[in-house]
Design a protein around this motif. Structure first.
Motif, short mmCIF file in Angstrom:
data_model
loop_
_atom_site.label_atom_id
_atom_site.label_comp_id
_atom_site.label_asym_id
_atom_site.label_seq_id
_atom_site.Cartn_x
_atom_site.Cartn_y
_atom_site.Cartn_z
N UNK A 10 0.83 -1.20 0.00
CA UNK A 10 0.00 0.00 0.00
C UNK A 10 0.87 1.25 0.00
N UNK A 27 -21.98 6.73 -13.61
CA UNK A 27 -21.98 8.19 -13.73
C UNK A 27 -21.55 8.81 -12.41
N UNK A 29 -20.64 11.99 -9.57
CA UNK A 29 -21.41 13.12 -9.03
C UNK A 29 -21.39 14.31 -9.96
N UNK A 75 -5.51 2.00 -0.08
CA UNK A 75 -6.60 1.28 0.62
C UNK A 75 -7.87 2.10 0.49
N UNK A 76 -9.00 1.46 0.17
CA UNK A 76 -10.28 2.17 0.14
C UNK A 76 -11.28 1.33 0.91
N UNK A 211 -27.23 -16.64 -21.39
CA UNK A 211 -28.68 -16.70 -21.30
C UNK A 211 -29.13 -18.17 -21.32
N UNK A 212 -28.57 -18.94 -22.23
CA UNK A 212 -28.83 -20.38 -22.26
C UNK A 212 -28.49 -21.04 -20.92
N UNK A 214 -28.55 -19.75 -18.00
CA UNK A 214 -29.57 -19.43 -17.01
C UNK A 214 -30.88 -20.17 -17.27
N UNK B 243 -34.64 -21.32 -27.29
CA UNK B 243 -34.30 -21.42 -25.86
C UNK B 243 -35.55 -21.13 -25.03
N UNK B 265 -38.40 -18.41 -15.56
CA UNK B 265 -37.73 -17.13 -15.69
C UNK B 265 -38.32 -16.32 -16.84
N UNK D 75 -26.72 13.21 -8.37
CA UNK D 75 -26.54 11.78 -8.05
C UNK D 75 -25.84 11.66 -6.71
N UNK D 297 -32.02 -9.47 -18.02
CA UNK D 297 -32.76 -10.03 -16.89
C UNK D 297 -33.19 -8.91 -15.95
N UNK D 310 -36.32 -13.09 -17.47
CA UNK D 310 -35.71 -12.66 -18.72
C UNK D 310 -36.73 -11.94 -19.59
N UNK F 29 -5.75 5.43 5.19
CA UNK F 29 -5.44 5.80 3.82
C UNK F 29 -4.02 6.33 3.68
#
Lengths: 322, 322, 322, 322, 322, 322
Positions: A10, A27, A29, A75-76, A211-212, A214, B243, B265, D75, D297, D310, F29
């Motif tokens: 660190x 995004x 601030x 470190x965070x 996707x398959x 899942x 699927x 799902x 935000x 999803x 989905x 920190x």
């Protein structure tokens, strides 16, 4: 050899090549976009934030890409992260093969491929042998490079083949000790049992569920492949031996609650389930032990019902902690 | 019309044609073989013992065969049985079509086939439409004559098609009420969801589970058929729509504990599961109500978590008890 | 060699020596007492009723005694039984050692004792080695002759030692394959894990649960023995190695619901649990397969969550059915 | 029409009327009080902090009150919030009816009330009809304005009536398809089943559980009302029809674990439970689909056992995402 | 005192008065009707068959009637039964009060009524006191004569009052030991908690579940009574104290799975649940101990999760076995 | 008396003596170490950060040490903490006995010891009496000063003895009310049931689980002690009375899932389990009530299945909130 993530301390400045494992655009601030990176090299993972990201940055810094980075380890909230000074794509000369930045199975692809062949050679039922050979041929590249799971166990490149081989070795001992066991069936089932992971997971390097994966699940995805190649090779899937082989894969999770549509109803299906669990557990535990000091307990392990395990102080034979 | 089993009273002599539903060979105290029969006609089931059975008797009196029998209706341990006087095979002229001796769906095969076609016509996705048509064509005879289950619900000839149609009718109402529902997907899934029963069960007449049924299960057996015909018709099973269709069938038991390898799902998969349960429950309850008097409770129903249901005394609209 | 129970057919007269496995005194309709016997020889079990039993009969025909019997094999409610003509105690010359009438482990006591010693020799931790040697010495006779359970698995004379040895052989393979495993600990735990059965069960021959067995349980009964001999030998039971050894036994049922007061928290404890289950399951299944024909399903097996298992028709390597 | 919350972008200044949905008073690091607001308009929810709040501020800015606010959308930790510049109570002329600021059922109160009446008209049992009419009259205002639940499903103004109507429409289809169903009973039960929500929840606008709601529960709260009005109208609650009506409500959660003191024991009670679940599930899923893009999803849905669903990329009929 | 059922031995002739507890009409092999009786006197139960029953016999020999019987005690399938010689109704002079033939609580109705009054006197909240007094007055006869359950515990005449009193005595100790406990609330809840049993069960003598009992359940049946009398006495059931009282009863089964619509959310509701269980368990166990010899285990007890309990050989203080 | 933590308000300067309950070293920190303290006095707990900690600081400021501190009470993320100005070890004269800074049982050690003796005096079985006396003598100091649990209930100094005494007082009432109860056995079991906590927990002041506690568990740790002292005193642990005593402790968690290796099979074992739960629950609830205002609900209580409990507004007898 170049310094890796966890060779730095660190507060130290870092300069190294890293693989992008994850890259999420958010995004800030101030209303501008930034990228929340997870970087990886064989020593482990670390996060970093890339502020004021342009659309070009977002387009090029995708998971699976290798970058050259200079920054500082910080470190965070108690966890290490990198404060990025500069960053750019690595060139081919500098080495940008993702494979070099991920953790690997302890054995080479060639050795594993060779040993697998030895086991296939011992599958004496012709239908099983042909189906196994054909499916391994169809999925060879993925089978030898994919992890066995996204995170629970054998979560490293080549983990799928390595886990399969470990089960085969255990299966060999068991078949040697109990003569009633049909060795061909046990080997064929062991080789195919997790092959669907090559379709369920997105890639060898930055692994996620497809996707398959899942919506069908890796168990039925192998079954589909067996049906497909058997039809191609004019093998009747309604014969007893083919039903038995399919049952081995369908039942290998052991319980309906774990996603098997049927529970084991063959001696060999029960054994395959037991050995699959045994090898996965040993891998999870030895991995966890490597992260703690002797005389202490591991973190709670999700895959072991949230139990903590004790690493003994004395007389131990476990590898040194990382 | 000829008198049927339950038109006779205890102690009365009987003379009638019956279908052999079950025939178990056992050994009597005197060391000779006898056959423990279960006979059936549309009025219900009854048991009988055939003493001193010869090998010829055993060979010819198999499940699925129609016999002419004279005997007497008795009570044994509180349950009705027949004391057999004489018995022989029925000839074709006397009427030996097993179909005439089993309970049937309340609608004809032709009517059901026609209404199914109307629903298929409304499946606008070409892949789904082709797969559904092809699989119904391949299994048409069984689909229109098999029961929906061995004993739980719709356990009569044609029960599979009738149960499927009832779900489709409910599905039509639901799709009409909630515009978000993809009607094509819901219809295609409903038609195929239990088609595997034609492979899981042994026959329309004297129903048992096949070895495949036990070790693969009807859910995966349909999936195998979808994979097979899609490959034949060059439809890519890795496309989203395929699927989705496979997911509809795989998930229709709702819970992993009930044998689905994945849980619903998709909105339509959830609805299919709900309507499947709703129709099965209504069939179980109305059947059970028919066997008890108003103002009393039914037997405990296995398929309803062993609950007993109350048949009201007044203001009821249920059919009369049998 | 003399004919045994299952060498006779129904209806045949029998004359043979048998061990009384169970003897329950009941009262007949006529008000007199009779004894409901279960007899045993190495070919299996059979029941018989002894009518009008005198107090002398009751006194001498106790479980564990060998008798000479003439009678006739019959069927009663579908199950074989003996109709007794005459019966008397066997003399020593005629052979009245109960051991000769029970099913035995497939290996001799001497061979098993020898192989156990080889394993003990490899326990390099001195405390574990001393405790194991001492406890085996204290319970040697029972350990080599008791079954591993009353009925579930390895329910034959010597079954406890044979089951223990089978686990040790599996343990040897596992320790060979995974170098992190502490072999000494795994062997010591395996040898002691079921030693409490010698206190939980009443005897090698006609096995039942003792009051201690019911109210303390075999897991804590071994723990008590470890505490006792450690205190005797001045070994501190609060040292890490002794806590680890005790943990191996306490945790070996894997789940609290199965009676372990703690769940496995050591790699070796997890492996011991897994191998214990694996060996018990293989024994249950191969035993069940021996009672059914190829191409059929076994009875529902209580110890396997009431599942039925399929014995394949072809290509099998299982032993012939009994 | 005025701009609403989600018509503004991050960083933009806002000026709009909002309903206070929540207002929690806390103490800042500087020791002074501030109010943590949740504001609402039909476009959704947003939070804001009001610093240095005086006792007057705290007194007047209560949940259920409409304010005029100018501020800036920002935000905070990835979620939108408002930085407040100025804020004051809205006057009646400016429009301070809370109803205008909450999400509403897609049908008007009048239309729903009318359709409900049509259903009541078909309840032919006089006792049921009178009880239903009387209870709806007693709770009409709440019934037409309350949500069906605090957050799980139909969590908008008028949601209770809209959910009830949706069930009634499904019930009409089911009763049409299965003639055994007692339509009067099913309609009466459907209308009353969730009426207790008007006592369990605190208000139509800023909804929370009342003390009664927590300690009695909405199921028993309806039952209490049936008992009360039946006594008032001299209807004997021990008659079969009244027991049946009460059973419909008491059993409608289906399982004891879900808070029903009895499980369904009438065909109509079972159907009401099934339709209640079906409509709630469809509402949860279509709402969730509106928040995600095609081909992805949803979030894990608490009310659907934490499953993700989905949203298909192609051929869909779902509404556009918000 | 006259001899009772269990004063006779097998094979002996009997002449005694008995209460008909159960009378089931069945049809014999010869086609005629017979009655399968269960008779009762304070020493226990016994069965008997009454052959060739006329319609008059069936009409007069109903449960709850006392008969004079001569016959013989026999064994049938290991259980005692009576072979009936002659039988007729008992006259009033001979003693035909059913109450004399059932097992009774060990304390008199008067004593129990008096002690209950003492407890009511200590309920200082006026609303609770009035509701309790009024409901006890409305149901006094049943409350003092009914059993607490059909068979599980306190299944004797007066068992309901005796069980209630036992809980009150425990409650007094607990309230004495923990000053935080609201004694009035605990007493009021204890007195009312099982009062619904008087509506759930059919009668004090030959007990079965009523239709209301099955479909509403005794928990909600008390709640209904509280609502009714509170309305009558103009007590507002929406006040905190009335909600608390109702909560005491609604929550007293502790878990939703046991039929409580809400779980305990008051200290006193939790304590009432615990004491209810404690007293029921002690009653079940001491009853079971009376049927076995010292040094043996009881039968498996349904109400205790099918556990068997050990009756110690030495140092015991339990009553003698029956 | 000096001011304690919760006598100060936010923003106020503090000067007081505190016990270090927890001290975790972390890295800031800026790369330097700091200590995250938890301080304690009888009024409760509070956290504080000690920046730029030297190795000397880390060495001396360990859990269990008393310090003198000046600082300021602040709020951090809604929770109170101390901003430290200065801090040093307390001297013996200033009062550095940790015992003075922890919460204590409401009765003195002497009083509790005396009352325990009175109960022991009533254990009339000589073996039980001797074992209890000897074990209490061996663990007296810990028994009178340890908490009954780390956090769930009676988590204060002396909590173990106080909880034990509360159970004994309840046991006395129960034994008085039900004469079948073996008072000696119940008292002996109650006194020993949690004695293993003295080995399972690390110390009276800053409590954690020991390695033995995790891997053996307090239930078996007591059993080990009974075996040890019985062997020392030549008491045969295979006698019925000793098996009964051990069973009392082994079974006291009631369910296998809660860590008891056997379930209760003695009346007294069942009662001990029930009273243990009852006292723990009352302690948890009265503690939770003290932290909330009348008319509100408590936090969800982990030890009560995450239920929230209502503290009534009126007519209450609970102590004032803290």
């Amino acid at each position: 050899m170049a310094k890796q993530i966890f060779d730095y301390e660190n507060g130290q400045d870092m300069k190294l090549a890293l693989l992008i494992k994850g890259a999420e655009v958010r995004i800030a601030k101030n209303g501008k976009k930034f990228i929340a990176f997870t970087f990886q090299d064989p020593s482990g993972h670390i996060t970093a934030k890339f502020w004021d990201a342009s659309e070009d940055d977002i387009a090029q810094y995708q998971p699976g890409v290798v970058v050259l980075l200079s920054g500082k380890r910080e470190l965070y909230q108690g966890k290490p992260q990198i404060k990025i000074y500069t960053m750019r794509l690595a060139t081919q000369e500098e080495g940008n093969d993702p494979e070099n930045y991920v953790e690997h199975a302890p054995e080479s692809k060639d050795d594993m491929g060779q040993e697998l062949n030895d086991f296939i050679f011992q599958i004496t039922n012709a239908n099983w042998n042909r189906v196994v050979r054909r499916l391994l041929a169809d999925h060879k590249q993925e089978f030898l490079t994919y992890p066995a799971a996204k995170s629970n166990h054998h979560a490293f490149a080549g983990g799928l083949a390595f886990h399969t081989l470990s089960i085969l070795r255990l299966a060999k001992s068991v078949a040697g000790q109990y003569p009633a066991v049909n060795k061909s069936l046990l080997y064929a089932g062991a080789i195919l049992h997790d092959l669907g992971k090559t379709m369920e997971l997105s890639s060898a390097v930055s692994t996620d569920y497809t996707m398959e994966g899942n919506m069908i699940g890796h168990i039925v995805l192998v079954d589909e492949e067996i049906v497909r190649v058997a039809n191609d090779m004019k093998i009747d899937i309604h014969q007893e031996d083919m039903i038995m082989l399919r049952h081995m894969i369908l039942a290998h999770h052991g319980l309906l609650e774990y996603g098997s549509p049927v529970r084991p109803e063959l001696l060999e299906a029960q054994i395959l389930h037991d050995l699959d669990e045994l090898d996965a557990e040993i891998n999870m535990l030895t991995t966890a032990y490597q992260h703690v000091d002797p005389g202490t307990f591991t973190e709670r392990l999700f895959g072991m019902d949230n139990r903590r395990f004790y690493r003994p102080e004395n007389g131990q034979t476990y590898p040194d902690p990382k």
